[in-house]
Design a protein around this motif. Structure first.
Motif, PDB file in Angstrom:
ATOM      1  N   PHE A  37       0.918  -0.910  -0.012  1.00 40.54           N
ATOM      2  CA  PHE A  37       0.025   0.006   0.197  1.00 40.54           C
ATOM      3  C   PHE A  37       0.957   1.299  -0.168  1.00 40.54           C
ATOM      4  CE2 PHE A  37      -3.209  -3.286   1.452  1.00 40.54           C
ATOM      5  CZ  PHE A  37      -4.301  -3.193   0.688  1.00 40.54           C
ATOM      6  N   ASN A  38       2.122   1.068   0.296  1.00 40.86           N
ATOM      7  CA  ASN A  38       3.107   2.437   0.103  1.00 40.86           C
ATOM      8  C   ASN A  38       4.291   1.958  -0.763  1.00 40.86           C
ATOM      9  OD1 ASN A  38       1.974   4.421   1.769  1.00 40.86           O
ATOM     10  ND2 ASN A  38       1.865   2.643   3.156  1.00 40.86           N
ATOM     11  N   PRO A  39       4.046   1.575  -1.894  1.00 43.01           N
ATOM     12  CA  PRO A  39       5.027   1.026  -2.790  1.00 43.01           C
ATOM     13  C   PRO A  39       6.091   1.908  -3.080  1.00 43.01           C
ATOM     14  CG  PRO A  39       3.378   1.655  -4.176  1.00 43.01           C
ATOM     15  CD  PRO A  39       2.798   1.880  -2.835  1.00 43.01           C
ATOM     16  N   ASP A  40       7.316   1.426  -3.129  1.00 44.46           N
ATOM     17  CA  ASP A  40       8.694   2.129  -3.301  1.00 44.46           C
ATOM     18  C   ASP A  40       8.477   2.709  -4.573  1.00 44.46           C
ATOM     19  OD1 ASP A  40       9.889   1.369  -0.886  1.00 44.46           O
ATOM     20  OD2 ASP A  40      10.535  -0.436  -1.862  1.00 44.46           O
ATOM     21  N   PRO A  41       9.290   3.852  -4.741  1.00 41.37           N
ATOM     22  CA  PRO A  41       9.452   4.507  -6.140  1.00 41.37           C
ATOM     23  C   PRO A  41       9.892   3.311  -7.429  1.00 41.37           C
ATOM     24  CG  PRO A  41      10.489   5.557  -4.341  1.00 41.37           C
ATOM     25  CD  PRO A  41      10.266   4.407  -3.985  1.00 41.37           C
ATOM     26  N   ILE A  42       9.432   3.690  -8.437  1.00 43.21           N
ATOM     27  CA  ILE A  42       9.582   2.716  -9.462  1.00 43.21           C
ATOM     28  C   ILE A  42      10.873   3.137  -9.952  1.00 43.21           C
ATOM     29  CG2 ILE A  42       8.951   2.124 -12.012  1.00 43.21           C
ATOM     30  CD1 ILE A  42       5.961   2.934 -11.230  1.00 43.21           C
ATOM     31  N   PRO A  43      11.999   2.315 -10.133  1.00 42.10           N
ATOM     32  CA  PRO A  43      13.173   2.530 -10.621  1.00 42.10           C
ATOM     33  C   PRO A  43      13.327   2.441 -12.075  1.00 42.10           C
ATOM     34  CG  PRO A  43      13.126   0.391  -9.276  1.00 42.10           C
ATOM     35  CD  PRO A  43      11.818   0.717  -9.885  1.00 42.10           C
ATOM     36  N   LEU A  44      13.848   3.417 -12.524  1.00 48.69           N
ATOM     37  CA  LEU A  44      14.280   4.060 -14.108  1.00 48.69           C
ATOM     38  C   LEU A  44      15.579   4.269 -14.333  1.00 48.69           C
ATOM     39  CD1 LEU A  44      10.922   6.074 -14.813  1.00 48.69           C
ATOM     40  CD2 LEU A  44      11.271   3.528 -15.293  1.00 48.69           C
ATOM     41  N   TYR A  45      16.098   3.781 -15.365  1.00 47.23           N
ATOM     42  CA  TYR A  45      17.504   4.074 -15.526  1.00 47.23           C
ATOM     43  C   TYR A  45      17.667   4.768 -16.865  1.00 47.23           C
ATOM     44  CZ  TYR A  45      18.006   1.120 -11.366  1.00 47.23           C
ATOM     45  OH  TYR A  45      18.170   0.563 -10.235  1.00 47.23           O
ATOM     46  N   PHE A  46      18.708   5.654 -16.870  1.00 49.54           N
ATOM     47  CA  PHE A  46      19.149   6.175 -18.058  1.00 49.54           C
ATOM     48  C   PHE A  46      20.660   6.439 -18.533  1.00 49.54           C
ATOM     49  CE2 PHE A  46      19.525   9.499 -14.917  1.00 49.54           C
ATOM     50  CZ  PHE A  46      20.560  10.004 -15.092  1.00 49.54           C
ATOM     51  N   SER A  47      20.780   6.157 -19.712  1.00 48.43           N
ATOM     52  CA  SER A  47      22.182   6.171 -20.316  1.00 48.43           C
ATOM     53  C   SER A  47      22.538   7.525 -21.338  1.00 48.43           C
ATOM     54  CB  SER A  47      22.356   5.116 -21.456  1.00 48.43           C
ATOM     55  OG  SER A  47      21.994   3.895 -20.634  1.00 48.43           O
ATOM     56  N   ARG A  83      11.926   6.907  -9.520  1.00 49.52           N
ATOM     57  CA  ARG A  83      13.461   7.060  -9.465  1.00 49.52           C
ATOM     58  C   ARG A  83      14.238   7.231 -10.282  1.00 49.52           C
ATOM     59  NH1 ARG A  83      14.840   3.102  -6.079  1.00 49.52           N
ATOM     60  NH2 ARG A  83      16.368   2.075  -7.543  1.00 49.52           N
ATOM     61  N   LEU A  84      14.909   8.073 -10.833  1.00 49.80           N
ATOM     62  CA  LEU A  84      15.613   8.254 -12.203  1.00 49.80           C
ATOM     63  C   LEU A  84      17.083   8.070 -11.596  1.00 49.80           C
ATOM     64  CD1 LEU A  84      13.872  10.788 -14.408  1.00 49.80           C
ATOM     65  CD2 LEU A  84      14.351   8.332 -15.001  1.00 49.80           C
ATOM     66  N   SER A  85      17.584   7.007 -12.162  1.00 55.06           N
ATOM     67  CA  SER A  85      19.166   6.992 -12.027  1.00 55.06           C
ATOM     68  C   SER A  85      19.971   6.617 -13.046  1.00 55.06           C
ATOM     69  CB  SER A  85      19.518   5.603 -11.035  1.00 55.06           C
ATOM     70  OG  SER A  85      18.471   5.850  -9.888  1.00 55.06           O
ATOM     71  N   PRO A  86      21.282   7.037 -13.215  1.00 59.55           N
ATOM     72  CA  PRO A  86      22.129   6.509 -14.325  1.00 59.55           C
ATOM     73  C   PRO A  86      22.368   5.236 -14.356  1.00 59.55           C
ATOM     74  CG  PRO A  86      23.207   8.417 -13.142  1.00 59.55           C
ATOM     75  CD  PRO A  86      22.029   7.939 -12.269  1.00 59.55           C
ATOM     76  N   ALA A  87      22.620   4.557 -15.573  1.00 54.45           N
ATOM     77  CA  ALA A  87      22.394   3.130 -15.654  1.00 54.45           C
ATOM     78  C   ALA A  87      23.859   2.744 -15.231  1.00 54.45           C
ATOM     79  CB  ALA A  87      22.243   2.525 -16.940  1.00 54.45           C
ATOM     80  N   PRO A  88      24.074   1.634 -14.426  1.00 53.39           N
ATOM     81  CA  PRO A  88      25.189   0.852 -14.395  1.00 53.39           C
ATOM     82  C   PRO A  88      25.785   0.271 -15.502  1.00 53.39           C
ATOM     83  CG  PRO A  88      23.500  -0.494 -13.247  1.00 53.39           C
ATOM     84  CD  PRO A  88      22.797   0.768 -13.819  1.00 53.39           C
ATOM     85  N   LEU A  89      27.217   0.143 -15.589  1.00 51.40           N
ATOM     86  CA  LEU A  89      27.699  -0.245 -16.611  1.00 51.40           C
ATOM     87  C   LEU A  89      27.766  -2.033 -16.625  1.00 51.40           C
ATOM     88  CD1 LEU A  89      30.976   1.306 -17.266  1.00 51.40           C
ATOM     89  CD2 LEU A  89      29.011   1.926 -18.220  1.00 51.40           C
ATOM     90  N   ALA A  90      27.275  -2.653 -17.592  1.00 48.74           N
ATOM     91  CA  ALA A  90      27.082  -4.350 -17.706  1.00 48.74           C
ATOM     92  C   ALA A  90      28.608  -4.631 -17.884  1.00 48.74           C
ATOM     93  CB  ALA A  90      26.402  -4.565 -18.975  1.00 48.74           C
TER      94      ALA A  90
END
Length: 378
Positions: A37-47, A83-90
């Motif tokens: 009922f109080n979900p964590d922010p949806i994680p989104l990644y950008f490059s 939540r917007l974050s820089p994508a990690p490197l594979a």
């Protein structure tokens, strides 16, 4: 030029893996009342923090990725349920789950042949290496997040479905969806059984690399909706291929999609869905040949999300293609993918029916300042 002289050993030091493959422990199980009922922010990644220098005459719209992120930030993404974050490197070891070792190392060290570079469509550069690893890493991390939160996560790049095991193609170097799926299976993060992973590829161009790699691997089921008369002209065999004629419109598209989603989810009961959310089916797309409206694509997105949510299947979303000129309509349609995601997964409390009209009926019990995000008929 310095990177072209790197040895395989020195490249491994930069892009390589630890001596022992790291394990990733995923907390799976029942979610608490607070989590539901109080979900964590949806994680989104950008490059888009990695820029690829391309000639001015190059037809690939690399700038669209930053424009999509900026469009989402203007809608208060990065807060308000996301939540917007820089994508990690594979990592190299992760790439090797899906790709030939020689091909991986040749790309990382700038030793691809002229023909291999031409087939990919981008000139090799160190910037391209970092951008490619970031794009692939974004989908990998989003996959882990989706399993952990039991809901959804996304990558504002990726969907590079034309990459095969030992070569790249069609602006795709490594296949982020395949890398992520096979890494999960290797690590035991999903069951090794028939149809444990479902790929729903809705880009207008068939995910031929994805289909070819998984054709004889029944642990991964693939559903592809694509233009019959579009690239690639030599199609591969997905679990289900839906060939769409030029000029296909919303009604046909959504009717077929609902039918085949129900079939695949019912047949396989997958533990995770990879949604390649290309928007090049949009009417007027330079490379699309279909006539799906922006509203139709939004209903497509919500259909995938609601059906996965109803079946309690985590979803990983990657951006895919889009080539309108000017690029504005493509950027809007890409942004809709994540606006629809936030609506379905963050603003809970609505009554939802996906019915024969292929629309979404909502009775929203919540109040929000973002009602402009959810107008599907613009």
């Amino acid at each position: 030029m310095l990177f072209r002289r790197l040895t395989q050993r020195s490249a491994s030091a930069i892009f390589g893996v630890p001596k022992r493959a790291s394990s990733c422990r995923i907390a799976r199980g029942r979610r608490s009342f607070a989590q539901i009922f109080n979900p964590d922010p949806i994680p989104l990644y950008f490059s888009d923090n990695y820029d690829i220098p391309l000639p001015e005459s190059h037809q690939f719209p690399m700038h669209k990725y930053k424009l999509v992120r900026l469009a989402l930030e203007a809608k208060n993404f990065g807060a308000n349920g996301t939540r917007l974050s820089p994508a990690p490197l594979a990592k190299r070891e992760q790439l090797l789950c899906a790709h030939d070792e020689q091909y991986v190392d040749k790309f990382l060290t700038g030793r691809l042949s002229e023909e291999e570079v031409r087939r990919i469509g981008f000139p090799w550069s160190l910037d391209l290496v970092y951008r490619t690893l970031s794009s692939c890493g974004g989908t990998l991390q989003a996959s882990i997040d989706a399993i952990q939160n039991g809901r959804v996560a996304g990558n504002l790049s990726g969907g590079t479905h034309h990459a095969y095991r030992d070569f790249g193609s069609g602006y795709c170097v490594f296949n982020d969806i395949v890398v992520s799926a096979l890494y999960f299976l290797k690590q035991g993060l999903v069951e090794s059984r028939r149809g444990a992973v479902l790929v729903v590829d809705l880009d207008v161009h068939q995910g031929d690399g994805t289909a070819a790699i998984f054709e004889k691997d029944n642990r991964v089921a693939t559903l592809s909706f694509h233009g019959k008369n579009n690239f690639p002209f030599r199609k591969q065999k997905s679990t289900i291929d839906v060939d769409l004629s030029d000029g296909a419109t919303d009604a046909e598209y959504l009717e077929k999609l609902e039918k085949h989603l129900d079939t695949m989810i019912g047949r396989y009961r997958p533990q995770i869905i990879f949604f390649q959310a290309g928007v090049d089916p949009l009417d007027g797309d330079k490379l699309g040949k279909l006539a799906i409206s922006r509203s139709g694509l939004s209903r497509r997105n919500q259909m995938v999300y609601f059906k996965a949510k109803s079946a309690r299947i985590p979803v990983v979303v990657s951006l895919g293609g889009g080539y309108c000129r000017p690029i504005d309509r493509t950027v809007e349609a890409h942004a809709d993918v994540f606006i629809d995601m936030r609506y379905v997964y963050h603003y809970s409390g609505e009554t939802v029916t996906v019915g024969p009209s292929h629309g979404i009926k909502k009775e929203n019990k919540n109040t929000t300042d973002d009602s402009d995000d959810f107008d599907l008929d613009d």
